[in-house]
Design an enzyme around this catalytic site. Sequence first.
Site, PDB file in Angstrom:
ATOM      1  N   LYS A   1      43.437  39.353  37.999  1.00 31.96           N
ATOM      2  CA  LYS A   1      42.873  40.508  38.699  1.00 31.96           C
ATOM      3  C   LYS A   1      41.523  40.130  39.302  1.00 31.96           C
ATOM      4  O   LYS A   1      40.659  39.572  38.633  1.00 31.96           O
ATOM      5  CB  LYS A   1      42.674  41.678  37.730  1.00 31.96           C
ATOM      6  CG  LYS A   1      42.085  42.914  38.408  1.00 31.96           C
ATOM      7  CD  LYS A   1      42.116  44.115  37.486  1.00 31.96           C
ATOM      8  CE  LYS A   1      40.842  44.307  36.712  1.00 31.96           C
ATOM      9  NZ  LYS A   1      39.717  44.833  37.488  1.00 31.96           N
TER      10      LYS A   1
ATOM     11  N   ASP B   1      41.970  44.575  42.889  1.00 30.02           N
ATOM     12  CA  ASP B   1      41.592  45.913  42.408  1.00 30.02           C
ATOM     13  C   ASP B   1      40.374  46.418  43.171  1.00 30.02           C
ATOM     14  O   ASP B   1      39.251  46.357  42.674  1.00 30.02           O
ATOM     15  CB  ASP B   1      41.312  45.803  40.898  1.00 30.02           C
ATOM     16  CG  ASP B   1      40.968  47.128  40.266  1.00 30.02           C
ATOM     17  OD1 ASP B   1      41.293  48.176  40.849  1.00 30.02           O
ATOM     18  OD2 ASP B   1      40.378  47.112  39.167  1.00 30.02           O
TER      19      ASP B   1
ATOM     20  N   LYS C   1      40.170  49.605  44.702  1.00 35.88           N
ATOM     21  CA  LYS C   1      40.016  51.070  44.550  1.00 35.88           C
ATOM     22  C   LYS C   1      39.617  51.756  45.860  1.00 35.88           C
ATOM     23  O   LYS C   1      38.653  52.527  45.915  1.00 35.88           O
ATOM     24  CB  LYS C   1      39.000  51.379  43.457  1.00 35.88           C
ATOM     25  CG  LYS C   1      39.397  50.835  42.076  1.00 35.88           C
ATOM     26  CD  LYS C   1      38.428  51.305  41.004  1.00 35.88           C
ATOM     27  CE  LYS C   1      38.879  50.966  39.605  1.00 35.88           C
ATOM     28  NZ  LYS C   1      38.890  49.549  39.268  1.00 35.88           N
TER      29      LYS C   1
ATOM     30  N   ASP D   1      38.968  56.730  51.054  1.00 39.17           N
ATOM     31  CA  ASP D   1      38.299  57.174  52.290  1.00 39.17           C
ATOM     32  C   ASP D   1      39.274  58.100  53.006  1.00 39.17           C
ATOM     33  O   ASP D   1      40.288  58.509  52.425  1.00 39.17           O
ATOM     34  CB  ASP D   1      37.933  55.942  53.150  1.00 39.17           C
ATOM     35  CG  ASP D   1      36.708  56.188  54.033  1.00 39.17           C
ATOM     36  OD1 ASP D   1      36.636  57.254  54.670  1.00 39.17           O
ATOM     37  OD2 ASP D   1      35.834  55.320  54.082  1.00 39.17           O
TER      38      ASP D   1
ATOM     39  N   THR E   1      38.020  55.815  33.316  1.00 40.03           N
ATOM     40  CA  THR E   1      37.821  55.956  31.860  1.00 40.03           C
ATOM     41  C   THR E   1      36.354  56.234  31.529  1.00 40.03           C
ATOM     42  O   THR E   1      36.030  56.584  30.400  1.00 40.03           O
ATOM     43  CB  THR E   1      38.311  54.715  31.090  1.00 40.03           C
ATOM     44  OG1 THR E   1      37.883  53.558  31.781  1.00 40.03           O
ATOM     45  CG2 THR E   1      39.807  54.706  30.940  1.00 40.03           C
TER      46      THR E   1
ATOM     47  N   ARG F   1      37.319  39.882  29.150  1.00 43.83           N
ATOM     48  CA  ARG F   1      36.449  39.083  28.278  1.00 43.83           C
ATOM     49  C   ARG F   1      37.126  38.431  27.085  1.00 43.83           C
ATOM     50  O   ARG F   1      36.756  37.311  26.722  1.00 43.83           O
ATOM     51  CB  ARG F   1      35.245  39.931  27.850  1.00 43.83           C
ATOM     52  CG  ARG F   1      34.278  40.136  28.997  1.00 43.83           C
ATOM     53  CD  ARG F   1      33.354  41.298  28.785  1.00 43.83           C
ATOM     54  NE  ARG F   1      34.054  42.569  28.917  1.00 43.83           N
ATOM     55  CZ  ARG F   1      33.467  43.760  28.844  1.00 43.83           C
ATOM     56  NH1 ARG F   1      32.170  43.837  28.619  1.00 43.83           N
ATOM     57  NH2 ARG F   1      34.169  44.860  28.990  1.00 43.83           N
TER      58      ARG F   1
HETATM   59  O1  C5P Z   1      36.587  42.447  29.835  1.00 44.37           O
HETATM   60  P1  C5P Z   1      37.559  43.593  29.743  1.00 44.37           P
HETATM   61  O2  C5P Z   1      38.856  43.202  29.049  1.00 44.37           O
HETATM   62  O3  C5P Z   1      36.930  44.838  29.163  1.00 44.37           O
HETATM   63  O4  C5P Z   1      37.942  43.869  31.267  1.00 44.37           O
HETATM   64  C1  C5P Z   1      38.767  44.922  31.640  1.00 44.37           C
HETATM   65  C2  C5P Z   1      38.946  44.930  33.124  1.00 44.37           C
HETATM   66  O5  C5P Z   1      39.648  46.108  33.502  1.00 44.37           O
HETATM   67  C3  C5P Z   1      37.653  44.942  33.924  1.00 44.37           C
HETATM   68  O6  C5P Z   1      37.894  44.239  35.149  1.00 44.37           O
HETATM   69  C4  C5P Z   1      37.409  46.406  34.187  1.00 44.37           C
HETATM   70  O7  C5P Z   1      36.679  46.647  35.359  1.00 44.37           O
HETATM   71  C5  C5P Z   1      38.838  46.907  34.351  1.00 44.37           C
HETATM   72  N1  C5P Z   1      39.038  48.325  34.086  1.00 44.37           N
HETATM   73  C6  C5P Z   1      38.699  48.935  32.889  1.00 44.37           C
HETATM   74  N2  C5P Z   1      38.919  50.270  32.708  1.00 44.37           N
HETATM   75  C7  C5P Z   1      39.459  50.995  33.684  1.00 44.37           C
HETATM   76  C8  C5P Z   1      39.823  50.399  34.895  1.00 44.37           C
HETATM   77  C9  C5P Z   1      39.595  49.045  35.058  1.00 44.37           C
HETATM   78  O8  C5P Z   1      38.225  48.281  31.974  1.00 44.37           O
HETATM   79  N3  C5P Z   1      39.692  52.270  33.478  1.00 44.37           N
END
Ligand code: C5P
Length: 238
Positions: free
Chosen positions: A34, A61, A63, A66, A125, A217
Amino acid sequence: MKLKRPIIALDFNDAQRTLDFLQNFPQTEKLFVKIGMELYYSAGQDLVKAILEQGHDVFLDLKCHDIPHTVERAMYVLGQLGVSLTTTHANGGHEMLKAAKYGLVEGALKAGKKEPQLLAITQLTSTDERMVKEEQLITVGLEKSVENYAKLAQNAGLDGVVCSGWEANKLREVTGPEFLRVTPGIRLKTDSLGDQKRVMTPDMAAQNGSSAIVVGRPITQAKDPVTAYQAIFELWNQ
Ligand code: C5P
């Protein structure tokens, strides 16, 4: 439909770090990654193309949100890239969602690429019950608002939503099994939470009805990213 490969969130801020990270994996391992706003704004289409040329699948991603015409034209550009998944905001409304899908498909057709799937963001979220009621003035509350946006997106021809693992089962009931439920916020029991609050392990997400998981992460910051990826892959597909 379940996407077997966990989608790795490449939340790096430049192209070189991203490509260095991908070098950890054997060349034969075709990943699903992603690319979000930060990396795209910094490294642009060249990086997307370089990653696609390595044989990986890309979830772009961005998003987009507009007026319908602007989103359609933006999606037309993204459709030509050959990415597999991209995103738009459901609260852009029915016309914008339809325009987004139309632009994406037209772009892919023009470039002879596969048709990307389009996911809707329902409520972020980071949005809580108070914000839904007091800031957005949505009286039915957060859960119903998420369901409403998911149905709106489905009716406009989108392919799924980004949702927390805690919402996936309910959304499966509301939209049926084929509408994708792509879930971030995945952690192993041994991981730190970072800024995520409502997390799930990969096996819990599978049991709770997610159709794909996005993991950042726990893989990108791991001492051994390949081993972390494999552990997550196994749990998700067990
Ligand atoms: O590092 P981590 O596993 O928390 O990354 C989650 C990924 O999913 C990040 O790129 C974050 O921006 C994305 N994301 C999220 N929650 C959402 C939508 C996207 O954590 N509701």
